[in-house]
Structures are given as structure tokens and as C-alpha cells.
Design an enzyme around this catalytic site. Structure first.
Site: not given
Length: 260
Positions: A67, A76, A189-190, A199, A201
Site C-alpha cells: 500500500n 489487490c 481503500e484502507r 478497486c 477486489t
């Protein structure tokens, strides 16, 4: 100081720095450096950094995803598709690709700037009121809403991501709106800690939730993100979702060299 060559790839606006690390040229424990490289003002700028590590007899390469906070993340989807595109472009693999990620072995087909990625089977789906919590290699809390463009995704997503319900690891948050021909999603997103343009996923989890709620009849599901469109197909088998494929563009942006 060393000079390292990198590629920049993007999949529907989800962008990544990708480095061929098969000769261990990059230290994955240097969290500060990874954060600096991903910084959009003082670095290269990206939603994450991907290392392509050595192959084994079982797979063509190993993908390590980080990240932009500098720390290793969970799977990801768009990153996996871009990693496959990178491997094809740099002759690390052919059109048909097998690689290892944090959640196991994946297959991909890379051709003409588009990549189809086989995701892991999905189980342990939780329904929370009208919403869902689904792990598609990364955890996603899925909220249905009739006008997601009116939402402050960063504020609302951050509240859920850091809520006590998901302590201590937190969760990614997807806001989903059914639209003609599919669904439209926005994602907090974290690890990135803001809204991303796409994103993978999250698109996968959102498509599954849309079918489980009956808002979409069956897969494949067209998923529109702020950065472009993805397609998700899968089979619902009682308590498991199997044969999950995430498809869409994975584009080479540029190659560069950076001094570290």
C-alpha cells in the site's frame, strides 16, 4: 545510491509502480522508501507498489503488493492484473500466466492491453442488514445506495473503515448503485486511506453482493468505476462463490528510473 528501473501501470485508473525484483534489488522492508515513491507530490505517485519476485516450478513469479503507506497489503485485484500485464510486456511470462500472491495462486490471461484474472473462491459471506461483508482476497464492506455521486466517500468510508466493528485491521468500503446494465461503485481503500478510481477486489465483492441481493440477475456483471469499466463473472454454488474472474484493461503508462 542505486538506480532502479520501474514501470508504471494502471487498471481503470488504479495505478501502480512495478519493479522486477527477481534479483532482489529492492528491500521490501524499507517502508519509508515505498511511501516516498508512492507519494504523488514528492515521488513517482501511485496507489501502490508491486514487486515481481522469483519464479518456482509452480508459478511464473510471485507478486508482493504494498500500500502507499509503505506496508504490505492483502490481495489487490487490479494490481494482480497489472502485474500480469507487466510480466507479459517484459517477457517474464507469456499470454497465459500463473503467479503467487498473498492469498494464493492465481491464473491470468494477458492479451492486447486487457487482462483476465482468476480470483480465489469466496466463502464466509456475511449479511449485515441490507449490506454485505465479503472477503475477495481483501475484506470489503458493501453498502447499497441510490445516489453514490452525492456521497462524501472519503468521510463516510473512513468512518466505517475505522469503526469498532472492524477493529483492529479495518476494512475497505464499497458504495454500490445499481444502474442500467450493471452496477456503479465507489471505493474507499484502507492502506491508501482515500477514494481510489477503481478497486479490483472491491469490484468483485460488489458484483457478488449485487447478484446475492437479486439486484443483478446473474453474472457476468458489468462494474463501472470512476476510472473505467470492469467485468466480473462467477458461479454461485450454495455457500461458495467459485470460478471467479475479474476482467478489464491493464495499461502500460511509462518506464522510468529512480535513484534510491
Amino acid at each position: 545510491m542505486n538506480m532502479i528501473t520501474f514501470n508504471k501501470f494502471q487498471g481503470t485508473g488504479n495505478d501502480f509502480i512495478i519493479i522486477d525484483n527477481r534479483r532482489d534489488i529492492f528491500n521490501p522492508g524499507n517502508h519509508k522508501l515505498i511511501k516516498e515513491l508512492c507519494d504523488r507530490r514528492f515521488g513517482i505517485g501511485a496507489d501502490g507498489l508491486i514487486l515481481i519476485n522469483s519464479a518456482t516450478a509452480e508459478y511464473d513469479f510471485e507478486m508482493k503488493y504494498f500500500n502507499p503507506d509503505g506496508y504490505e497489503g492483502t490481495m489487490c485485484g487490479n494490481g494482480g492484473r497489472c502485474a500480469a500485464g507487466f510480466a507479459k510486456r517484459n517477457n517474464i511470462a507469456g499470454t497465459s500466466i500463473v503467479f503467487r500472491a498473498s492469498d494464493g495462486i492465481h491464473r491470468a490471461v494477458a492479451d492486447a492491453g486487457s487482462v483476465d484474472l482468476k480470483m480465489t473462491d469466496v466463502g464466509n459471506i456475511s449479511r449485515i442488514g441490507n449490506n454485505y461483508f465479503i472477503n475477495t482476497g481483501s475484506p470489503h464492506y458493501l453498502v447499497f445506495h441510490n445516489d453514490i455521486d452525492s456521497l462524501d466517500v472519503n468521510t463516510e468510508g473512513r468512518k466505517i473503515r475505522y469503526s469498532a466493528d472492524f477493529h483492529p485491521d479495518g476494512t475497505n468500503v464499497n458504495f454500490i448503485q445499481p444502474v442500467p446494465g450493471g452496477i456503479y461503485i465507489r471505493t474507499y481503500e484502507r492502506g491508501v486511506e482515500y477514494e481510489t478510481l477503481s478497486c479490483g477486489t472491491g469490484a468483485t465483492a460488489s458484483a457478488i453482493a449485487a447478484v446475492l441481493t437479486g439486484q443483478i440477475v446473474s453474472s457476468p456483471v458489468n462494474v463501472r468505476t470512476r476510472g473505467g469499466s470492469l467485468s466480473v463473472k462467477f458461479i454461485v454454488r450454495k455457500e461458495m462463490i467459485t470460478d471467479v474472474w475479474l476482467s478489464g484493461p491493464a495499461k502500460f503508462v511509462f518506464e522510468g528510473r529512480v535513484e534510491i
